[in-house]
Scaffold this active site. Structure first.
Site, mmCIF file in Angstrom:
data_model
loop_
_atom_site.group_PDB
_atom_site.id
_atom_site.type_symbol
_atom_site.label_atom_id
_atom_site.label_comp_id
_atom_site.label_asym_id
_atom_site.label_seq_id
_atom_site.Cartn_x
_atom_site.Cartn_y
_atom_site.Cartn_z
ATOM 1 N N ASN A 13 0.859 -1.047 -0.259
ATOM 2 C CA ASN A 13 -0.204 0.129 -0.014
ATOM 3 C C ASN A 13 0.339 0.641 0.063
ATOM 4 O O ASN A 13 1.627 1.469 0.950
ATOM 5 C CB ASN A 13 -0.682 0.030 1.298
ATOM 6 C CG ASN A 13 -1.613 0.437 1.634
ATOM 7 O OD1 ASN A 13 -2.212 1.644 0.457
ATOM 8 N ND2 ASN A 13 -2.722 1.170 2.426
ATOM 9 N N LYS A 15 0.027 4.326 -0.623
ATOM 10 C CA LYS A 15 -0.602 5.506 0.486
ATOM 11 C C LYS A 15 -0.234 6.733 -0.410
ATOM 12 O O LYS A 15 0.006 6.360 -1.673
ATOM 13 C CB LYS A 15 0.353 5.655 1.984
ATOM 14 C CG LYS A 15 0.146 4.330 2.369
ATOM 15 C CD LYS A 15 0.155 4.699 4.097
ATOM 16 C CE LYS A 15 -0.274 3.642 4.539
ATOM 17 N NZ LYS A 15 -0.149 3.323 6.129
ATOM 18 N N HIS A 106 -9.757 1.201 4.573
ATOM 19 C CA HIS A 106 -8.471 1.249 5.147
ATOM 20 C C HIS A 106 -8.613 2.787 6.534
ATOM 21 O O HIS A 106 -9.599 3.768 6.122
ATOM 22 C CB HIS A 106 -7.778 1.560 4.897
ATOM 23 C CG HIS A 106 -6.023 1.926 4.896
ATOM 24 N ND1 HIS A 106 -5.596 3.313 5.894
ATOM 25 C CD2 HIS A 106 -4.922 0.977 5.242
ATOM 26 C CE1 HIS A 106 -4.744 2.911 6.195
ATOM 27 N NE2 HIS A 106 -4.042 1.278 6.026
ATOM 28 N N GLU A 108 -7.231 5.179 7.018
ATOM 29 C CA GLU A 108 -6.819 6.057 7.184
ATOM 30 C C GLU A 108 -7.905 6.775 6.126
ATOM 31 O O GLU A 108 -8.692 7.762 6.763
ATOM 32 C CB GLU A 108 -5.133 6.315 6.349
ATOM 33 C CG GLU A 108 -4.336 5.835 7.858
ATOM 34 C CD GLU A 108 -3.570 5.214 6.914
ATOM 35 O OE1 GLU A 108 -3.309 5.568 5.469
ATOM 36 O OE2 GLU A 108 -2.472 5.322 6.977
ATOM 37 N N GLU A 178 -5.753 -4.867 10.766
ATOM 38 C CA GLU A 178 -4.822 -3.896 10.493
ATOM 39 C C GLU A 178 -4.905 -3.121 12.094
ATOM 40 O O GLU A 178 -5.924 -2.576 11.702
ATOM 41 C CB GLU A 178 -4.156 -2.399 9.069
ATOM 42 C CG GLU A 178 -4.176 -3.723 8.091
ATOM 43 C CD GLU A 178 -3.908 -2.287 7.526
ATOM 44 O OE1 GLU A 178 -2.310 -2.751 6.456
ATOM 45 O OE2 GLU A 178 -4.783 -1.555 6.988
ATOM 46 N N GLY A 184 2.031 2.366 10.613
ATOM 47 C CA GLY A 184 2.973 2.901 10.453
ATOM 48 C C GLY A 184 3.907 3.675 12.064
ATOM 49 O O GLY A 184 5.033 4.629 11.853
ATOM 50 N N SER A 222 3.240 -2.284 10.365
ATOM 51 C CA SER A 222 4.320 -2.751 10.760
ATOM 52 C C SER A 222 5.025 -3.694 10.034
ATOM 53 O O SER A 222 6.032 -4.286 10.776
ATOM 54 C CB SER A 222 4.827 -1.846 11.891
ATOM 55 O OG SER A 222 4.429 -0.543 12.323
#
Ligand code: PGA
Length: 263
Positions: A13, A15, A106, A108, A178, A184, A222
């Site tokens: 991904n 991003k 996702h 985000e 996730e 991250g 991660s």
């Protein structure tokens, strides 16, 4: 109950990264690594999710690779078809341009862009109806984990989409677990905690659909070469959704190799 016979998926991904020149170099290096030592298609599905503007370029680049690599969109419009929707990219357009896979939900998107469950459901429905495969992302926040709600939150997110996924469409669903606190941050869920949640997700899916036994459930947060082997060794972890480490060709290659060799 275990999904250990499922072919693993490793999806990068990207991003809102990288710039064009860096994307070109990344793909070139990744293809070179595959040329030097291939990862068999039967051992691991590999995919890359670039920014929307790069989808076609990346797809053309990947067509030159020594093996099949999927091009994955990072999101899709809640509106279907074509029409006067400035700035939107529909499932039908993705399909028409040859993109067959899409990430939806996702964290985000959920947190920064207010993708509420009903919006996510519209996206899932459109994507499935257009014939796309959906990588549906779920995961709890640190606060939810610390207050003992992680399982309930994640299972609710799985149940949320059940309203729009028709019985035969479950084969078009891949789940990515996730935990938000691991994205991250350099913190990964322990293989035991990740496996426990994946087993719960599989149990939940299996109560909704017989295909739940065969659904690929990816772990994200991660993932890096250093932890990929132990994650891959977990029976219900059927792959990885990789953010940061997918921006480095060697790291991404090693993660795919870890899943291909361990599964
Ligand atoms: P990360 O991101 O690997 O950088 O933690 C994963 C993701 O958000 O998909």
């Amino acid at each position: 109950m275990s999904g250990s016979t499922i072919t693993p998926w490793v999806v990068g991904n990207w991003k809102m990264n990288p710039l064009q020149a860096d994307a070109g170099a990344l793909l070139k290096n990744f293809k070179q690594l595959l040329n030097e030592q291939n990862i068999a298609e039967a051992a691991c599905h590999i995919g890359v999710a670039p920014t929307a503007i790069a989808l076609t370029t990346v797809q053309n680049e990947l067509a030159q690779a020594s093996r099949h690599i999927m091009t994955v969109a990072q999101d899709v419009s809640r509106v279907a078809g074509t029409g006067a929707y400035t700035g939107e990219l529909s499932a039908e357009l993705l399909k028409d341009y040859g993109v067959e896979f899409v990430l939806i939900g996702h964290s985000e998107r959920r947190e920064i862009f207010a993708d509420q469950p009903h919006i996510i459901n519209e996206k899932v429905k459109n994507a499935l109806n257009a014939g796309l495969t959906v990588i549906y992302c779920v995961g709890e926040s640190l606060e939810q984990r610390e207050s003992g709600q992680a399982e309930q939150v994640v299972l609710q997110q799985i149940c949320d989409i059940a309203a729009v996924v028709q019985a035969e469409q479950w084969k078009q669903i891949v789940v990515a677990y996730e935990p938000i606190w691991a994205i991250g941050t350099g913190k990964t869920a322990s293989p035991e905690d990740a496996q426990a949640m994946h087993a719960k997700i599989r149990e939940g899916l299996s109560q909704i659909t017989p295909m739940g036994l065969h659904t690929a459930i990816l772990y994200g947060g991660s993932v890096k070469p250093e932890n990929a082997v132990e994650l891959a060794a977990c029976p219900d972890i059927n792959g990885a959704l990789v953010g940061g480490a997918s921006l480095n060709a060697e790291s991404f290659y090693k993660i795919a190799q870890a899943f291909a060799n361990t599964k």
